[in-house]
Design a protein around this motif. Structure first.
Motif, mmCIF file in Angstrom:
data_model
loop_
_atom_site.group_PDB
_atom_site.id
_atom_site.type_symbol
_atom_site.label_atom_id
_atom_site.label_comp_id
_atom_site.label_asym_id
_atom_site.label_seq_id
_atom_site.Cartn_x
_atom_site.Cartn_y
_atom_site.Cartn_z
ATOM 1 N N VAL A 1 -1.823 16.242 3.915
ATOM 2 C CA VAL A 1 -1.514 15.606 2.628
ATOM 3 C C VAL A 1 -0.610 14.408 2.856
ATOM 4 C CG1 VAL A 1 -0.438 15.916 0.360
ATOM 5 C CG2 VAL A 1 -1.831 17.757 1.347
ATOM 6 N N TYR A 2 0.438 14.584 3.647
ATOM 7 C CA TYR A 2 1.362 13.492 3.937
ATOM 8 C C TYR A 2 0.623 12.323 4.591
ATOM 9 C CZ TYR A 2 5.122 10.770 5.977
ATOM 10 O OH TYR A 2 5.944 9.734 6.342
ATOM 11 N N ASP A 3 -0.235 12.622 5.567
ATOM 12 C CA ASP A 3 -0.946 11.567 6.290
ATOM 13 C C ASP A 3 -1.854 10.748 5.369
ATOM 14 O OD1 ASP A 3 0.274 12.103 8.699
ATOM 15 O OD2 ASP A 3 -1.361 13.369 9.453
ATOM 16 N N TYR A 4 -2.306 11.334 4.283
ATOM 17 C CA TYR A 4 -3.102 10.576 3.314
ATOM 18 C C TYR A 4 -2.201 9.763 2.384
ATOM 19 C CZ TYR A 4 -6.521 9.313 -0.197
ATOM 20 O OH TYR A 4 -7.317 8.580 -1.050
ATOM 21 N N VAL A 5 -1.174 10.387 1.862
ATOM 22 C CA VAL A 5 -0.311 9.748 0.860
ATOM 23 C C VAL A 5 0.536 8.633 1.465
ATOM 24 C CG1 VAL A 5 1.614 10.157 -0.739
ATOM 25 C CG2 VAL A 5 -0.293 11.766 -0.641
ATOM 26 N N LYS A 6 0.875 8.727 2.751
ATOM 27 C CA LYS A 6 1.760 7.720 3.342
ATOM 28 C C LYS A 6 1.153 6.312 3.280
ATOM 29 C CE LYS A 6 0.449 8.197 8.221
ATOM 30 N NZ LYS A 6 0.930 8.603 9.540
ATOM 31 N N TYR A 7 -0.151 6.220 3.169
ATOM 32 C CA TYR A 7 -0.800 4.914 3.006
ATOM 33 C C TYR A 7 -0.751 4.527 1.536
ATOM 34 C CZ TYR A 7 -2.360 5.314 7.786
ATOM 35 O OH TYR A 7 -2.385 5.430 9.153
ATOM 36 N N LEU A 8 0.069 3.560 1.226
ATOM 37 C CA LEU A 8 0.260 3.130 -0.155
ATOM 38 C C LEU A 8 -1.048 2.657 -0.788
ATOM 39 C CD1 LEU A 8 2.454 2.938 -2.246
ATOM 40 C CD2 LEU A 8 3.154 0.771 -1.266
ATOM 41 N N LYS A 9 -1.911 2.070 0.012
ATOM 42 C CA LYS A 9 -3.208 1.609 -0.509
ATOM 43 C C LYS A 9 -4.034 2.776 -1.055
ATOM 44 C CE LYS A 9 -3.682 -2.456 2.455
ATOM 45 N NZ LYS A 9 -4.480 -3.072 3.535
ATOM 46 N N ASN A 10 -3.807 3.993 -0.557
ATOM 47 C CA ASN A 10 -4.556 5.153 -1.036
ATOM 48 C C ASN A 10 -4.195 5.528 -2.467
ATOM 49 O OD1 ASN A 10 -6.088 5.428 1.257
ATOM 50 N ND2 ASN A 10 -4.782 6.980 2.183
ATOM 51 N N GLN A 11 -3.060 5.041 -2.990
ATOM 52 C CA GLN A 11 -2.718 5.331 -4.383
ATOM 53 C C GLN A 11 -3.793 4.824 -5.338
ATOM 54 O OE1 GLN A 11 1.149 4.212 -5.812
ATOM 55 N NE2 GLN A 11 2.172 5.782 -4.612
ATOM 56 N N ASP A 12 -4.521 3.791 -4.919
ATOM 57 C CA ASP A 12 -5.616 3.285 -5.762
ATOM 58 C C ASP A 12 -6.656 4.368 -6.033
ATOM 59 O OD1 ASP A 12 -4.393 0.834 -5.820
ATOM 60 O OD2 ASP A 12 -5.733 -0.101 -4.357
ATOM 61 N N ASN A 13 -6.714 5.380 -5.175
ATOM 62 C CA ASN A 13 -7.715 6.440 -5.318
ATOM 63 C C ASN A 13 -7.277 7.586 -6.222
ATOM 64 O OD1 ASN A 13 -9.320 5.025 -3.446
ATOM 65 N ND2 ASN A 13 -8.274 6.010 -1.751
ATOM 66 N N TYR A 14 -5.975 7.661 -6.539
ATOM 67 C CA TYR A 14 -5.537 8.793 -7.361
ATOM 68 C C TYR A 14 -4.565 8.432 -8.484
ATOM 69 C CZ TYR A 14 -1.540 8.904 -4.089
ATOM 70 O OH TYR A 14 -0.457 8.586 -3.322
ATOM 71 N N SER A 15 -3.884 7.329 -8.397
ATOM 72 C CA SER A 15 -2.908 6.966 -9.424
ATOM 73 C C SER A 15 -3.590 6.571 -10.730
ATOM 74 C CB SER A 15 -2.058 5.790 -8.932
ATOM 75 O OG SER A 15 -1.289 5.259 -10.000
ATOM 76 N N LYS A 16 -3.104 7.113 -11.825
ATOM 77 C CA LYS A 16 -3.663 6.757 -13.141
ATOM 78 C C LYS A 16 -3.505 5.270 -13.402
ATOM 79 C CE LYS A 16 -3.332 7.173 -18.050
ATOM 80 N NZ LYS A 16 -2.590 7.521 -19.204
ATOM 81 N N TRP A 17 -2.366 4.717 -12.999
ATOM 82 C CA TRP A 17 -2.087 3.316 -13.298
ATOM 83 C C TRP A 17 -3.057 2.392 -12.571
ATOM 84 C CZ3 TRP A 17 2.558 6.168 -11.866
ATOM 85 C CH2 TRP A 17 3.230 6.680 -12.980
ATOM 86 N N ALA A 18 -3.450 2.747 -11.352
ATOM 87 C CA ALA A 18 -4.387 1.904 -10.597
ATOM 88 C C ALA A 18 -5.761 1.874 -11.252
ATOM 89 C CB ALA A 18 -4.503 2.409 -9.160
ATOM 90 N N LYS A 19 -6.079 2.906 -12.005
ATOM 91 C CA LYS A 19 -7.400 2.994 -12.638
ATOM 92 C C LYS A 19 -7.444 2.348 -14.025
ATOM 93 C CE LYS A 19 -8.486 7.158 -10.049
ATOM 94 N NZ LYS A 19 -9.331 6.529 -9.087
ATOM 95 N N LEU A 20 -6.291 1.949 -14.562
ATOM 96 C CA LEU A 20 -6.258 1.366 -15.904
ATOM 97 C C LEU A 20 -6.869 -0.027 -15.969
ATOM 98 C CD1 LEU A 20 -2.735 2.457 -17.194
ATOM 99 C CD2 LEU A 20 -4.962 3.287 -17.956
ATOM 100 N N ASP A 21 -6.891 -0.741 -14.844
ATOM 101 C CA ASP A 21 -7.454 -2.085 -14.811
ATOM 102 C C ASP A 21 -8.279 -2.249 -13.541
ATOM 103 O OD1 ASP A 21 -8.116 -4.751 -14.861
ATOM 104 O OD2 ASP A 21 -6.060 -5.495 -14.857
ATOM 105 N N PRO A 22 -9.612 -2.067 -13.637
ATOM 106 C CA PRO A 22 -10.450 -2.186 -12.445
ATOM 107 C C PRO A 22 -10.455 -3.599 -11.852
ATOM 108 C CG PRO A 22 -11.757 -1.569 -14.386
ATOM 109 C CD PRO A 22 -10.346 -1.687 -14.819
ATOM 110 N N ASN A 23 -10.055 -4.600 -12.636
ATOM 111 C CA ASN A 23 -10.043 -5.986 -12.156
ATOM 112 C C ASN A 23 -8.660 -6.444 -11.717
ATOM 113 O OD1 ASN A 23 -12.835 -6.369 -12.762
ATOM 114 N ND2 ASN A 23 -12.276 -6.502 -14.908
ATOM 115 N N MET A 24 -7.735 -5.515 -11.582
ATOM 116 C CA MET A 24 -6.375 -5.831 -11.177
ATOM 117 C C MET A 24 -6.386 -6.533 -9.813
ATOM 118 S SD MET A 24 -3.170 -3.153 -10.695
ATOM 119 C CE MET A 24 -4.318 -1.836 -10.874
ATOM 120 N N LYS A 25 -5.575 -7.589 -9.704
ATOM 121 C CA LYS A 25 -5.440 -8.292 -8.430
ATOM 122 C C LYS A 25 -4.360 -7.600 -7.615
ATOM 123 C CE LYS A 25 -6.878 -12.753 -10.175
ATOM 124 N NZ LYS A 25 -6.670 -13.000 -11.585
ATOM 125 N N LYS A 26 -4.647 -7.391 -6.324
ATOM 126 C CA LYS A 26 -3.705 -6.719 -5.428
ATOM 127 C C LYS A 26 -3.415 -7.624 -4.234
ATOM 128 C CE LYS A 26 -3.340 -2.215 -6.465
ATOM 129 N NZ LYS A 26 -2.353 -1.369 -5.934
#
Length: 177
Positions: A44-69
């Motif tokens: 679990v830690y090895d997955y979460v430590k990659y901040l880019k992976n938050q796009d796969n589970y964070s509610k906020w990342a899913k609120l705007d599919p066209n968000m610029k990163k």
């Protein structure tokens, strides 16, 4: 004209009550949620430590599919920054990895720039619930200046549900693997 005067008096009283109440409300808030994931802690830690992976589970990342990163640094290391710019639901801001205790905890700092400026420390921690299960805690805190601190008693209700959704998404994602 009398009705308008009464309405203005009532509004003035409501505003005065809110401003007085804000004098007695704490300026800081803290929100935390947890979930048990049926995967070993290190996985679990090895997955979460990659901040880019938050796009796969964070509610906020899913609120705007066209968000610029934009990203600065090496992901999964202290100092890595993930910046975003999106619609009014997500605004503009960045998140930086501030500290890491391998397998145990990751500390972040969120910098919100729009729609309002704020800095919020956040964390994710990992504990063995059993050899094959991990208790993940996700939390954030912050401070509001007067009179905006009138919102602090509602912060848990406003943001806690978003943390729960993110943790539930993380659980589903990792348990499918």
């Amino acid at each position: 004209m009398k009705i308008l005067k009464k309405i203005l008096i009532v509004l003035a009283i409501i505003i005065a009550v809110l401003l007085i109440a804000a004098l007695f409300i704490k300026k800081d808030y803290a929100i935390q949620r947890e979930i048990v994931i049926n995967r070993p802690k290190q996985e679990v830690y090895d997955y979460v430590k990659y901040l880019k992976n938050q796009d796969n589970y964070s509610k906020w990342a899913k609120l705007d599919p066209n968000m610029k990163k934009e990203y600065k640094g090496t992901d999964a290391t202290v100092g890595f920054v993930s910046a975003w710019s999106g619609n009014s639901d997500v605004g503009v801001g960045e998140q930086e990895i501030k500290a890491m205790a391998p397998g145990e905890r990751i500390d972040y700092e969120l910098h919100f720039m729009k729609p309002m400026e704020a800095v919020s420390p956040a964390f994710m921690s990992f504990e063995d619930a059993s050899p094959a299960q991990t208790k993940v805690k996700w939390g954030m805190s912050g401070e509001s200046t007067y009179p905006m601190n009138i919102m602090n008693p509602f912060m848990d209700g406003m943001l806690g549900g978003d943390l729960e959704i993110g943790l539930s998404n993380l659980k589903s994602l990792l348990e499918k693997q």
